[in-house]
Design a protein around this motif. Structure first.
Motif, PDB file in Angstrom:
ATOM      1  N   GLY A 115      53.209  99.271  31.820  1.00 31.28           N
ATOM      2  CA  GLY A 115      51.937  99.073  31.149  1.00 31.28           C
ATOM      3  C   GLY A 115      51.736 100.010  29.984  1.00 31.28           C
ATOM      4  N   TYR A 116      50.725  99.702  29.221  1.00 28.72           N
ATOM      5  CA  TYR A 116      50.212 100.625  28.215  1.00 28.72           C
ATOM      6  C   TYR A 116      48.714 100.373  28.071  1.00 28.72           C
ATOM      7  N   ASP A 117      48.036 101.391  27.622  1.00 35.50           N
ATOM      8  CA  ASP A 117      46.603 101.259  27.389  1.00 35.50           C
ATOM      9  C   ASP A 117      46.267 101.951  26.080  1.00 35.50           C
ATOM     10  N   LYS A 118      45.375 101.342  25.318  1.00 34.00           N
ATOM     11  CA  LYS A 118      45.037 101.867  23.997  1.00 34.00           C
ATOM     12  C   LYS A 118      43.533 101.984  23.824  1.00 34.00           C
ATOM     13  N   ASN A 119      42.838 102.300  24.901  1.00 36.21           N
ATOM     14  CA  ASN A 119      41.394 102.508  24.836  1.00 36.21           C
ATOM     15  C   ASN A 119      40.687 101.331  24.168  1.00 36.21           C
ATOM     16  N   GLY A 120      40.873 100.166  24.743  1.00 34.48           N
ATOM     17  CA  GLY A 120      40.270  98.973  24.181  1.00 34.48           C
ATOM     18  C   GLY A 120      41.226  97.803  24.147  1.00 34.48           C
ATOM     19  N   SER A 121      42.501  98.089  24.337  1.00 34.50           N
ATOM     20  CA  SER A 121      43.511  97.046  24.502  1.00 34.50           C
ATOM     21  C   SER A 121      44.561  97.594  25.446  1.00 34.50           C
ATOM     22  N   GLY A 122      45.400  96.706  25.928  1.00 44.56           N
ATOM     23  CA  GLY A 122      46.442  97.155  26.844  1.00 44.56           C
ATOM     24  C   GLY A 122      46.904  96.040  27.744  1.00 44.56           C
ATOM     25  N   VAL A 123      47.990  96.298  28.448  1.00 45.81           N
ATOM     26  CA  VAL A 123      48.558  95.329  29.381  1.00 45.81           C
ATOM     27  C   VAL A 123      49.137  96.081  30.567  1.00 45.81           C
ATOM     28  N   ILE A 124      48.965  95.515  31.747  1.00 49.39           N
ATOM     29  CA  ILE A 124      49.620  96.008  32.953  1.00 49.39           C
ATOM     30  C   ILE A 124      50.419  94.839  33.529  1.00 49.39           C
TER      31      ILE A 124
ATOM     32  N   GLY B  96      48.072  91.573  33.529  1.00 50.05           N
ATOM     33  CA  GLY B  96      46.659  91.600  33.198  1.00 50.05           C
ATOM     34  C   GLY B  96      46.474  92.189  31.811  1.00 50.05           C
ATOM     35  N   THR B  97      45.646  91.549  31.007  1.00 46.79           N
ATOM     36  CA  THR B  97      45.434  91.986  29.614  1.00 46.79           C
ATOM     37  C   THR B  97      44.140  92.772  29.436  1.00 46.79           C
ATOM     38  N   GLY B  98      43.427  92.940  30.525  1.00 46.78           N
ATOM     39  CA  GLY B  98      42.109  93.546  30.434  1.00 46.78           C
ATOM     40  C   GLY B  98      41.001  92.510  30.490  1.00 46.78           C
TER      41      GLY B  98
END
Lengths: 161, 179
Positions: free
Chosen positions: B131-140, B80-82
Motif C-alpha cells: 500500500g501507499y497513502d498520500k494524505n488524501g489518496s492511496g491504495v491498500i 481499497g482506494t479509500g
C-alpha cells in the motif's frame, strides 16, 4: 547466517488500559513488526502514533470485510494512523509492519492487518508525515475502547543484511 | 495465542529461523530492476520486504521467477482506494503483480511471502500486502500470485509492469525462513 528477527519487548496488559507505548526503540534494526493479540473492551480498530506526536500529521487508507460486504475508506490529517488491526471482546490478532523506521529521508509508512473474532477482517496503510526516526510507538484501540487484561503486545526488530 | 500468531505471521513463531539473505538499496540515478540471484535452497519460505519510490508514474511492482518472462503466471487482488473496494485478476500472464505503485515522491511498502519455493512437485505461490497513502489518496491491496512451474525458485526479479526506474533510496530485502 545470523538470525535477524529479534524480540525487542513484550507487554502483557495487567489491567484494562486505553493505550500502550513502546519507548526507547533502538535504531539498530531495519524494520519493526508489532503483533497484538487478545481482547479489548469493545469492537475497535487499532490506532498508532509515533514519538508522542499528537498533531494532525497522519493519514490512512483502509479496506475491510464484514462477511457480507467489503468497504474501503480513508482518514486524512488525523492525529493517529488507524485501521492497523482489530480487537474486540472475543479476541483479535493483528500484525503491523513499519519499514525503514529509523531513516531520516522519507515519511514513515506502516502496513497493518488483523481481524476481530466474529466481526471483520481489516488491512490498512498509514503514513506519518515526518522524516524523523521513530523511537516510540503508541498503540490504542479507537472509539474510547481499551486493551483488556491479558492482551499481549510484542515488538520485534528485523535487521537486513 | 501462539497458534493464532503463527498462522498470521509464521516468522514470529520461529525467530531463530528468520535470516537475511540479501538487501538492495537503489542509488542515485535509479534502477530498473531488482534481481536476487543464487538464492540458497536451505530455507522453507522466502519473504521480500520492500519500500519503493518511483522516477515516473507507473502501475505496479511485478515479480518474475528464474528469469521466466513467459505467460506462466497468474495473480488476484483485493484492493481499497479509500472510496472503493474492488477485486481483479489476471491469468496466463507474464508476471505476478505483488505491490501497488504510487505516484512519484510517495513511498509504497510491501511484504511478500513466497511459500515452499524449493519444492519441485508443485507450482509456486506468493501472497503480499502492499500500500501507499498520500494524505488524501492511496491504495491498500492484498494479492496472491502463481507461477505455473514446478522448478525450484533460484532467482527473483522485481520491476515495474510499465517500465521506469525505482528511485534512489528504494530498498528491498530478501529473507529466508527455515521450516
Amino acid at each position: 547466517m545470523p538470525s535477524t528477527y529479534d524480540k525487542i519487548a513484550t507487554y502483557t496488559v495487567p489491567s484494562s488500559t486505553s493505550s500502550y507505548t513502546f519507548s526507547s526503540i533502538p535504531a539498530t534494526y531495519t524494520d519493526i513488526v508489532i503483533i497484538v493479540g487478545g481482547t479489548g473492551s469493545g469492537d475497535a480498530s487499532l490506532m498508532m502514533r509515533f514519538n508522542g506526536d499528537t498533531g494532525n500529521n497522519y493519514s490512512t487508507t483502509y479496506l475491510y470485510g464484514t462477511g457480507s460486504s467489503a468497504v474501503s475508506g480513508r482518514v486524512a490529517n488525523d492525529s493517529w494512523i488507524v485501521a492497523m488491526g482489530r480487537i474486540n471482546t472475543t479476541g483479535g490478532a493483528s500484525v503491523i509492519n513499519i519499514q525503514n523506521y529509523s531513516n531520516t529521508t522519507t515519511y514513515k509508512t506502516a502496513l497493518g492487518r488483523g481481524s476481530g473474532a466474529a466481526t471483520l477482517v481489516i488491512a490498512g496503510v498509514g503514513v506519518w508525515r515526518s522524516t524523523t526516526a521513530i523511537n516510540s510507538i503508541t498503540l490504542s484501540p479507537e472509539s474510547g475502547q481499551s486493551f483488556s487484561t491479558g492482551a499481549v503486545l510484542t515488538l520485534y526488530g528485523i535487521k537486513a543484511a | 495465542m501462539l497458534n493464532n500468531i503463527a498462522a498470521l505471521h509464521p516468522a514470529a513463531a520461529a525467530l531463530n529461523s528468520y535470516e537475511s539473505i540479501s538487501t538492495v538499496t537503489v542509488g542515485a540515478g535509479g534502477q530498473a530492476s531488482i534481481d536476487f540471484t543464487s538464492i540458497p535452497s536451505t530455507y522453507k519460505h522466502l519473504q521480500i520486504r520492500g519500500m519503493a519510490t518511483f522516477t515516473t508514474a507507473t502501475n505496479a511492482i511485478i515479480l518474475q521467477n528464474n528469469s521466466d518472462t513467459g505467460s506462466n503466471y497468474a495473480w488476484h487482488q483485493l484492493y481499497g482506494t479509500g472510496s472503493v473496494a474492488g477485486a481483479s485478476a489476471s491469468t496466463t500472464t507474464t508476471f505476478q503483480n505483488i505491490s501497488v505503485a504510487p505516484e512519484t515522491t510517495v513511498t509504497a511498502v510491501f511484504v511478500c511471502d513466497i511459500l515452499d519455493y524449493g519444492n519441485t512437485s508443485k507450482y509456486k505461490t506468493s501472497r503480499s500486502l502492499s500500500g501507499y497513502d498520500k494524505n488524501g489518496s492511496g491504495v491498500i491491496a492484498l494479492r496472491s500470485g502463481l507461477w505455473m512451474n514446478t522448478n525450484a525458485i533460484t532467482s527473483l526479479s522485481l520491476k515495474y509492469d510499465s517500465g521506469g526506474n525505482f528511485a534512489q533510496y528504494s530498498s528491498f530485502a530478501l529473507y529466508g525462513i527455515k521450516g
